[in-house]
Write an enzyme that holds these catalytic residues in place. Structure first.
Site, PDB file in Angstrom:
ATOM      1  CG  ASP A 101      75.427 -51.490 -31.625  1.00 35.97           C
ATOM      2  OD1 ASP A 101      76.145 -51.544 -32.698  1.00 35.97           O
ATOM      3  OD2 ASP A 101      76.109 -52.078 -30.887  1.00 35.97           O
TER       4      ASP A 101
HETATM    5  N1  URA Z   1      80.606 -51.567 -28.463  1.00 33.16           N
HETATM    6  C1  URA Z   1      79.146 -52.191 -28.991  1.00 33.16           C
HETATM    7  O1  URA Z   1      78.312 -53.170 -28.723  1.00 33.16           O
HETATM    8  N2  URA Z   1      78.662 -51.575 -29.304  1.00 33.16           N
HETATM    9  C2  URA Z   1      78.565 -50.095 -29.432  1.00 33.16           C
HETATM   10  O2  URA Z   1      77.793 -49.343 -30.277  1.00 33.16           O
HETATM   11  C3  URA Z   1      80.028 -49.516 -29.690  1.00 33.16           C
HETATM   12  C4  URA Z   1      80.806 -50.019 -29.215  1.00 33.16           C
END
Ligand code: URA
Length: 237
Positions: A101
């Protein structure tokens, strides 16, 4: 081996769709012979010629970056945000393997080798993705057990291979949990904690397979060694 149209597109000669047209029109030669069948697979060593021009294949590149916060793991963005491929100066069309993310930091692999990317992402290969999550609130054994029993996400049950409470801070009412998963569903870690009642305040991927961010400052990257690439290939089930 890879599909002929994919190899042509990866060389930058033209798009995959146009490459398919050229193949159908009989304009593509492999090792001196016209090939018109679309699914034809070619080896790296095969010579591909279109209109008397030899197609130079893109060499495979592999990088590990310590992804900073505030960068998206994509190859373009319609909102004009910073993208992770901009942090690595190369002409090769590399892309991120799986997603982190915008606000997640840590280990991220980028490559233009689709087979390599598939090995790392396919759950059947059981490649560890280890995350450190800072949670709002303090998780209890009961909630950790619930996580370990599995959480339904997108109609399938995901079971972390390991969950470990690492630190508790009673003053800030937060805790740090290490969680290891083998899938890469969208926002998977955040959604898993949400399912047991916790918001993830901060998330860092500590490790993917054999790759950690050790020695890499935020935003720094390095090339993988041929030995590391071979190790990943050996994980294929
Ligand atoms: N899980 C998440 O919620 N976000 C990420 O960036 C990676 C794994």
């Amino acid at each position: 081996m890879e599909r002929l149209q994919k190899v042509i597109a990866a060389s930058g000669y033209t798009s995959r769709r146009k490459a398919e047209e050229l193949i159908k029109q009989g304009k593509v030669k492999v090792n001196g012979k016209v090939v018109t069948e679309l699914g034809t697979k070619v080896f790296d060593r095969d010579e591909i010629v279109i209109d008397n021009k030899i197609i130079t294949k893109e060499t495979k590149e592999y990088y590990l970056i310590n992804k900073p916060r505030g960068v998206i793991t994509s190859t373009d963005d319609d909102k004009n945000r910073k993208i992770v491929t901009d942090l690595i100066p190369t002409e090769a069309r590399i892309y991120p393997v799986g997603r982190l993310d915008y606000d997640t930091t840590g280990a991220l692999i980028l490559t233009n080798d689709g087979d390599f990317a598939n090995i790392l992402t396919h759950p059947k290969n059981k490649v560890d993705k280890v995350y450190l999550a800072k949670l709002e609130g303090i998780i209890k054994g009961e909630q950790i057990n619930k996580l370990k029993e599995g959480i339904i996400l997108d109609h399938t049950k995901v079971i972390p291979s390991r969950v470990k409470l690492k630190k508790v801070n009673n003053e800030t009412n937060t805790c740090i949990v290490e969680i290891t998963i083998h899938e890469g569903k969208n926002h998977q870690v955040k959604r898993m904690f949400e399912a047991v009642g916790f918001r993830v305040e901060k998330l860092k991927r500590e490790r993917i397979g054999i790759f950690t961010t050790e020695g890499l400052q935020s935003g720094e990257f390095r090339k993988l060694t041929p030995k590391e690439v071979a190790i990943v290939y050996s994980l294929k089930k």
